[in-house]
Design a protein around this motif. Structure first.
Motif, PDB file in Angstrom:
ATOM      1  N   LEU A   1      22.802   5.826  69.118  1.00  0.00           N
ATOM      2  CA  LEU A   1      21.605   5.502  68.602  1.00  0.00           C
ATOM      3  C   LEU A   1      20.564   5.691  69.469  1.00  0.00           C
ATOM      4  CD1 LEU A   1      24.311   2.950  67.938  1.00  0.00           C
ATOM      5  CD2 LEU A   1      22.378   2.099  66.821  1.00  0.00           C
TER       6      LEU A   1
ATOM      7  N   MET B   1      13.487  -0.957  61.122  1.00  0.00           N
ATOM      8  CA  MET B   1      15.121  -0.995  60.635  1.00  0.00           C
ATOM      9  C   MET B   1      14.989  -1.826  59.477  1.00  0.00           C
ATOM     10  SD  MET B   1      16.564   1.125  62.435  1.00  0.00           S
ATOM     11  CE  MET B   1      18.256   0.297  62.569  1.00  0.00           C
TER      12      MET B   1
ATOM     13  N   PHE C   1      16.104   6.303  64.814  1.00  0.00           N
ATOM     14  CA  PHE C   1      14.943   5.640  64.104  1.00  0.00           C
ATOM     15  C   PHE C   1      13.630   6.348  64.476  1.00  0.00           C
ATOM     16  CE2 PHE C   1      11.135   2.561  64.519  1.00  0.00           C
ATOM     17  CZ  PHE C   1      11.242   2.165  63.164  1.00  0.00           C
TER      18      PHE C   1
ATOM     19  N   ASN D   1      22.056  -2.906  54.628  1.00  0.00           N
ATOM     20  CA  ASN D   1      22.921  -2.702  55.773  1.00  0.00           C
ATOM     21  C   ASN D   1      24.348  -2.433  55.722  1.00  0.00           C
ATOM     22  OD1 ASN D   1      21.186  -2.631  58.592  1.00  0.00           O
ATOM     23  ND2 ASN D   1      20.529  -4.568  57.584  1.00  0.00           N
TER      24      ASN D   1
ATOM     25  N   SER E   1      17.828  -3.075  66.132  1.00  0.00           N
ATOM     26  CA  SER E   1      19.043  -2.568  65.079  1.00  0.00           C
ATOM     27  C   SER E   1      20.062  -3.736  65.069  1.00  0.00           C
ATOM     28  CB  SER E   1      19.755  -1.332  65.551  1.00  0.00           C
ATOM     29  OG  SER E   1      20.063  -1.395  67.028  1.00  0.00           O
TER      30      SER E   1
END
Length: 232
Positions: free
Chosen positions: A12, A211, A104, A218, A27
């Motif tokens: 990530l 996010m 992101f 999700n 997140s």
């Protein structure tokens, strides 16, 4: 005793002006759904910078705030792509056996380039046994897609953008989460071009540069990651 079981690793990558700890919070909804299936690896970017958009006041005092590169000019961004730092990140991803990347904002274009370089190193077969999927959330694109901050064409950025795109597309599957109200939406749309048509999916959501918080979305993302990784 049987050897301890390990779960596949997802990398990530946070956006500019935050850090790994902040991204853990940003997140958290997605991470809660992923953690039963994957080991989540959060990495810090190498450079200190000012807090990113929307970081303050909620994350006041949570620095240092970090960025992967200085992309304020095409020359400075080119230095990052041509330098050693991106190479070290590629090597770390390979050594750890990462199977998927979630990036992101700026982390989206960094994740794209990491996987593209891994695939190039592995030749025509792509990154076999390696990264299966890239999830770009509100991702930005190399050299801002060839435009300036006002949305007009920038000659130098345009040349650099086309040079980057000409290096080839990522073969791994991809999911592009694009906020309909994101000020950087145009960059997210252009980042899609860096991935093969057959393996990419674009999901637009009601939101800006953040996010996604919607539970159903999700869960959808987790299903796509699991499918790409063979159900884990």
């Amino acid at each position: 005793m049987p050897p301890p079981t390990t779960t596949p690793i997802l990398l990530l990558l946070h956006g500019s002006g935050t850090n790994a700890d902040i991204f853990r919070l940003q997140s958290r909804k997605l991470a809660a759904l992923l953690s039963p299936h994957f080991t989540l690896l959060y990495l810090d970017a190498p450079h200190v910078c000012d807090p990113g958009p929307g970081v303050l006041p909620f994350f006041e005092g949570c620095g240092p705030y970090l960025t992967w590169m200085d992309d304020s000019t095409p020359e400075k961004e080119h230095d990052y792509w041509a330098g050693e730092q991106i190479g070290r990140l590629v090597g770390e991803v390979r050594r750890k056996g990462v199977v998927g990347v979630v990036g992101f904002s700026m982390g989206g274009k960094v994740g794209m380039e990491v996987v593209r370089r891994l695939e190039a190193e592995d030749g025509e077969g792509g990154c076999q046994g390696g990264v299966k999927i890239v999830v770009a959330v509100c991702g930005t694109v190399p050299f801002q897609g060839g435009v300036d901050k006002q949305g007009g064409e920038d000659e130098v950025k345009g040349v650099r953008y086309r040079e980057s795109l000409a290096k080839g597309v990522v073969k791994a599957q991809s999911v592009h989460l694009i906020g309909e109200g994101d000020p950087w939406r145009a960059e997210s749309e252009k980042l899609v071009e860096f991935f093969g048509e057959e393996g990419r999916r674009v999901v637009r959501f009601r939101g800006e540069h953040h996010m996604p918080v919607e539970d159903a979305l999700n869960r959808q993302v987790v299903r796509m990651i699991l499918a790409a990784c063979g159900g884990v």
